[in-house]
Design an enzyme around this catalytic site. Sequence first.
Site, PDB file in Angstrom:
ATOM      1  N   VAL A 144      64.287  62.223 -19.220  1.00 39.30           N
ATOM      2  CA  VAL A 144      65.101  62.554 -20.389  1.00 39.30           C
ATOM      3  C   VAL A 144      66.071  61.419 -20.681  1.00 39.30           C
ATOM      4  O   VAL A 144      66.567  60.743 -19.775  1.00 39.30           O
ATOM      5  CB  VAL A 144      65.890  63.870 -20.183  1.00 39.30           C
ATOM      6  CG1 VAL A 144      64.935  65.038 -19.977  1.00 39.30           C
ATOM      7  CG2 VAL A 144      66.861  63.772 -19.009  1.00 39.30           C
ATOM      8  N   CYS A 145      66.317  61.206 -21.982  1.00 36.81           N
ATOM      9  CA  CYS A 145      67.370  60.307 -22.437  1.00 36.81           C
ATOM     10  C   CYS A 145      67.948  60.929 -23.704  1.00 36.81           C
ATOM     11  O   CYS A 145      67.643  62.075 -24.035  1.00 36.81           O
ATOM     12  CB  CYS A 145      66.832  58.890 -22.683  1.00 36.81           C
ATOM     13  SG  CYS A 145      65.729  58.753 -24.096  1.00 36.81           S
ATOM     14  N   GLN A 146      68.758  60.214 -24.455  1.00 36.32           N
ATOM     15  CA  GLN A 146      69.422  60.826 -25.601  1.00 36.32           C
ATOM     16  C   GLN A 146      68.531  60.897 -26.839  1.00 36.32           C
ATOM     17  O   GLN A 146      68.484  61.898 -27.530  1.00 36.32           O
ATOM     18  CB  GLN A 146      70.715  60.064 -25.926  1.00 36.32           C
ATOM     19  CG  GLN A 146      71.693  60.856 -26.773  1.00 36.32           C
ATOM     20  CD  GLN A 146      72.210  62.089 -26.047  1.00 36.32           C
ATOM     21  OE1 GLN A 146      72.387  62.097 -24.838  1.00 36.32           O
ATOM     22  NE2 GLN A 146      72.441  63.165 -26.799  1.00 36.32           N
ATOM     23  N   LEU A 173      67.402  64.315 -25.748  1.00 39.18           N
ATOM     24  CA  LEU A 173      68.331  65.430 -25.607  1.00 39.18           C
ATOM     25  C   LEU A 173      69.042  65.770 -26.904  1.00 39.18           C
ATOM     26  O   LEU A 173      69.605  66.865 -27.030  1.00 39.18           O
ATOM     27  CB  LEU A 173      69.369  65.105 -24.523  1.00 39.18           C
ATOM     28  CG  LEU A 173      68.814  64.964 -23.099  1.00 39.18           C
ATOM     29  CD1 LEU A 173      69.927  64.566 -22.133  1.00 39.18           C
ATOM     30  CD2 LEU A 173      68.153  66.255 -22.641  1.00 39.18           C
TER      31      LEU A 173
END
Length: 236
Positions: A144-146, A173
């Site tokens: 996961v990242c932004q 995210l």
Amino acid sequence: MAGIGCCCFSTLSSRSNLRTSWLALETHRGGTMARKPLRRRNLLINAEVNFVNAEEAKKLVAVEGYAILDVRDKTQYDRAHIKSCYHVPLFIENQDNDLGTIVKRTVHNNFSGLFFGLPFTKLNPDFEKSVKSQFQPQSKLLLVCQEGLRSAAAANKLEDSGFQNIACITSGLQSVKPGTFDSVGSTELQDAGKAGLVTVQGKISAILGTVLICAFLFITFFPEQAEKLLQMAPAS
């Protein structure tokens, strides 16, 4: 005819060798000798990265036992992250002090850093090593990242390193609705990438707009008082 027979036998043997990799025959002093089966070279087949939405990602964790690996930088991770996730940043803060880096860092901090709150970073040289120290190649990982870009890049790196069970959240995210995952931090997961002046721009615009509207109404309904106030203002 004998010569032709030998020629034909050699040709057939050559063709047979091309078709069959595990057995070869060679002429040795008028006879034949069987060689040992040839070992085929094992080829590494990379599995495709599985891109999923937030709800599908939640099922991967809850049902299939995927571990969550957050690859964002430390600033975004500290603002908000999924509870019980692992953190190995793909990019780390660049604190190098060579002249070129100092100039780039200064320019960055005065623009992107000021307005968007983005740290000045560089690629983490120990990313794959750090992940391998915590997970086996057969581990199931949800990256996961932004925004989804860093997790996709991290997935490619891990795939090249032998990891085969990798999933990423499409759009990152920022697309996760509140309550989808239990989170830790001072803000919601989808807002962890927001920082700098852009976060107060809306509030500033609202305040300025309110002030201008009040000034307009004051001048419209109380023109004499407004004129007196303008006369009292110091001349430029």
